[in-house]
Write a protein that holds these residues in place. Structure first.
Motif, PDB file in Angstrom:
ATOM      1  N   GLN A   1       0.799  -1.153   0.050  1.00  0.00           N
ATOM      2  CA  GLN A   1      -0.119  -0.080   0.159  1.00  0.00           C
ATOM      3  C   GLN A   1       0.960   1.186  -0.068  1.00  0.00           C
ATOM      4  O   GLN A   1       1.862   1.329   0.645  1.00  0.00           O
TER       5      GLN A   1
ATOM      6  N   SER B   1      -6.581   2.664  -3.031  1.00  0.00           N
ATOM      7  CA  SER B   1      -7.029   1.415  -2.559  1.00  0.00           C
ATOM      8  C   SER B   1      -6.488   0.386  -3.504  1.00  0.00           C
ATOM      9  O   SER B   1      -6.249   0.402  -4.709  1.00  0.00           O
TER      10      SER B   1
ATOM     11  N   ARG C   1     -14.788  -5.824  -3.114  1.00  0.00           N
ATOM     12  CA  ARG C   1     -14.189  -6.704  -2.515  1.00  0.00           C
ATOM     13  C   ARG C   1     -14.501  -7.993  -2.742  1.00  0.00           C
ATOM     14  O   ARG C   1     -13.693  -8.861  -2.680  1.00  0.00           O
TER      15      ARG C   1
ATOM     16  N   ILE D   1     -11.910   1.476   2.991  1.00  0.00           N
ATOM     17  CA  ILE D   1     -11.610   0.195   4.121  1.00  0.00           C
ATOM     18  C   ILE D   1     -12.430  -0.806   3.661  1.00  0.00           C
ATOM     19  O   ILE D   1     -13.748  -0.900   3.710  1.00  0.00           O
ATOM     20  N   ASP D   2     -11.654  -1.963   3.233  1.00  0.00           N
ATOM     21  CA  ASP D   2     -12.097  -3.227   3.004  1.00  0.00           C
ATOM     22  C   ASP D   2     -13.661  -3.089   2.059  1.00  0.00           C
ATOM     23  O   ASP D   2     -14.599  -3.727   2.256  1.00  0.00           O
TER      24      ASP D   2
ATOM     25  N   TYR E   1     -15.870   5.581   3.017  1.00  0.00           N
ATOM     26  CA  TYR E   1     -16.271   6.256   3.936  1.00  0.00           C
ATOM     27  C   TYR E   1     -16.221   7.952   3.573  1.00  0.00           C
ATOM     28  O   TYR E   1     -15.142   8.207   3.319  1.00  0.00           O
TER      29      TYR E   1
ATOM     30  N   SER F   1     -21.449   6.253   4.135  1.00  0.00           N
ATOM     31  CA  SER F   1     -20.586   4.998   3.507  1.00  0.00           C
ATOM     32  C   SER F   1     -21.436   4.585   2.210  1.00  0.00           C
ATOM     33  O   SER F   1     -22.461   4.831   2.181  1.00  0.00           O
TER      34      SER F   1
ATOM     35  N   LYS G   1      -7.264   6.204   8.034  1.00  0.00           N
ATOM     36  CA  LYS G   1      -7.634   4.888   8.413  1.00  0.00           C
ATOM     37  C   LYS G   1      -6.213   4.330   9.003  1.00  0.00           C
ATOM     38  O   LYS G   1      -5.072   4.945   8.685  1.00  0.00           O
TER      39      LYS G   1
ATOM     40  N   SER H   1      -4.555   0.924   9.767  1.00  0.00           N
ATOM     41  CA  SER H   1      -4.580  -0.599   9.843  1.00  0.00           C
ATOM     42  C   SER H   1      -6.100  -0.667   8.908  1.00  0.00           C
ATOM     43  O   SER H   1      -6.003  -0.101   7.913  1.00  0.00           O
ATOM     44  N   GLU H   2      -6.770  -1.302   9.202  1.00  0.00           N
ATOM     45  CA  GLU H   2      -8.185  -1.480   8.781  1.00  0.00           C
ATOM     46  C   GLU H   2      -9.287  -0.850   9.597  1.00  0.00           C
ATOM     47  O   GLU H   2     -10.637  -1.287   9.483  1.00  0.00           O
ATOM     48  N   SER H   3      -8.825   0.082  10.215  1.00  0.00           N
ATOM     49  CA  SER H   3      -9.994   0.742  11.287  1.00  0.00           C
ATOM     50  C   SER H   3      -9.964   2.241  10.770  1.00  0.00           C
ATOM     51  O   SER H   3      -9.037   2.895  10.390  1.00  0.00           O
ATOM     52  N   LEU H   4     -11.327   2.828  11.055  1.00  0.00           N
ATOM     53  CA  LEU H   4     -11.527   4.017  10.358  1.00  0.00           C
ATOM     54  C   LEU H   4     -11.483   5.026  11.737  1.00  0.00           C
ATOM     55  O   LEU H   4     -11.608   4.843  12.720  1.00  0.00           O
TER      56      LEU H   4
END
Length: 290
Positions: free
Chosen positions: A50, A99, A156, A210-211, A215, A230, A264, A266-269
Motif C-alpha cells: 500500500q 485502494s 471486495r 476500507i475493505d 467512507y 458510507s 485509517k 490498519s483497517e480501522s476508520l
C-alpha cells in the motif's frame, strides 16, 4: 513457464514474484499481460504494498510527488516518482483516493478550438504505481448549477475498480443526489438506483476506503452536524454513520469541512481533528525534505 503447468498454478507462482519481474512478465504473452493488469490479480497479489502518495512543493516551489510504503518502515521507506504523461496531462486539482495499491486522480483538460474558444474535459486517472500502468476515464459533463463529488474504490467480491460520481442540481431542491458508477471492467457509466443521499447532505473532500467500503465525511446542512456517509462498493448502497455529539457539531460556517478529517489505521476508520492532522502532515513533510 511450461505449458504443462496448469494456468491456475502459474497464477499462484507469478503472485510470488517481485514487482520488477511482473513488469517483465507482462511482455511474455497477452495472457500474462491480461492477468497481471487485471483488478483481481492486483487485489490478491501477495507482494502488493500500500502506497501513501504525498504531493508537496520543494524549496524552489516545484511540485514533487513521493510515495511512502504503508508498513512498519513508515516513514523511512520513501520513493520519488515521475508521474506518467496521462497523470501529468490534465491540470490535476485533487487526489481522489487510493485502494489496493491503486491511486486515483481527478483533473481537467482544456483543448483550444481556435477562434471558437476551448473545450473542457474532466478526467479521472487510475495509476498502478507498482506495474506503472495508467488508465484514463472521461467524467460525463454536468449542466450549470450542479455540485459534483467523486469517490473511488475496489469491490471486495469482484475486485473491480469503481468510480463513484454524486451530482445534485441546485434548481431541483427536493430531489436526492444523482449517483453514477463507472466500473473498469465494463468501461461504462451507469446510474445507480439504490438508496440515494438526501439533498440536505453536503459532501466534503475527506474520504477513505476500507475493505471495499467508501467512507465520506459529510455535513447535514439542516443543523450543521457532521456525519459519515458510507458507500458499499459491492451492494452499491449508502448508509449513514452518526458521530458523537462532542465532535459532530464542530462545523464552521466560514470553512465547511475544516474541523474534521477521515483517515485509517490498519483497517480501522479514524476521525481526526484538523489540528492533529496538520501536525501529522508536518512530521511527514519534514521527513521528506530532510
Amino acid at each position: 513457464m511450461s505449458d504443462n503447468i496448469p494456468f491456475e498454478i502459474q497464477v499462484e507462482i507469478i503472485k510470488r514474484f517481485p514487482v520488477k519481474s511482473l513488469i517483465q512478465f507482462r511482455s511474455v504473452s497477452k495472457t500474462w499481460k491480461h492477468l497481471i493488469d487485471s483488478s483481481d490479480f492486483i487485489a490478491h497479489y501477495s507482494g502488493q504494498q500500500q502506497h501513501l502518495l504525498i504531493r508537496y512543493d520543494d524549496v524552489v516551489c516545484e511540485e514533487k510527488y513521493v510515495s511512502l510504503i504503508d508498513d512498519d518502515t513508515f516513514p523511512q521507506h520513501k520513493l520519488s516518482h515521475t508521474l506518467p504523461q496521462l497523470v501529468n496531462m490534465p491540470k490535476l486539482s485533487s487526489i481522489i483516493g487510493s485502494s489496493h495499491g491503486l491511486l486515483c486522480f481527478y483533473g481537467v483538460i482544456r483543448e483550444n478550438c481556435g477562434g471558437y474558444g476551448s473545450v473542457q474535459t474532466s478526467l479521472v486517472v487510475v495509476w498502478n504505481i507498482s506495474i506503472r500502468k495508467v488508465v484514463g476515464v472521461v467524467v460525463p459533463k454536468d449542466g450549470d448549477g450542479t455540485f459534483t463529488s467523486l469517490g473511488f474504490g475496489v469491490c471486495r467480491e469482484t475486485s473491480d475498480v469503481k468510480i463513484l460520481k454524486i451530482t445534485h442540481t441546485e434548481s431541483m431542491s427536493d430531489v436526492p443526489w444523482q449517483v453514477d458508477v463507472f466500473t473498469l471492467k465494463t468501461r461504462v457509466w451507469r446510474s445507480s438506483y439504490g438508496n440515494l443521499p438526501r439533498k440536505s447532505i453536503n459532501f466534503s473532500v475527506s474520504k477513505v476506503v476500507i475493505d471495499g467500503v467508501l467512507y465520506w465525511l459529510a455535513i447535514e446542512s439542516s443543523d450543521n452536524r457532521y456525519l459519515i456517509i458510507s458507500f458499499d462498493m459491492t451492494s452499491e448502497e449508502f448508509r449513514e454513520v452518526s458521530l458523537p455529539d462532542n465532535i459532530a457539531y464542530g462545523y464552521s460556517d466560514i470553512n465547511p469541512g475544516s474541523d474534521l478529517f477521515l483517515s485509517k489505521l490498519s483497517e480501522s476508520l479514524i476521525v481526526l481533528e484538523c489540528i492533529k492532522a496538520f501536525e501529522a502532515y508536518m512530521q511527514v513533510y519534514k521527513s521528506l525534505i530532510a
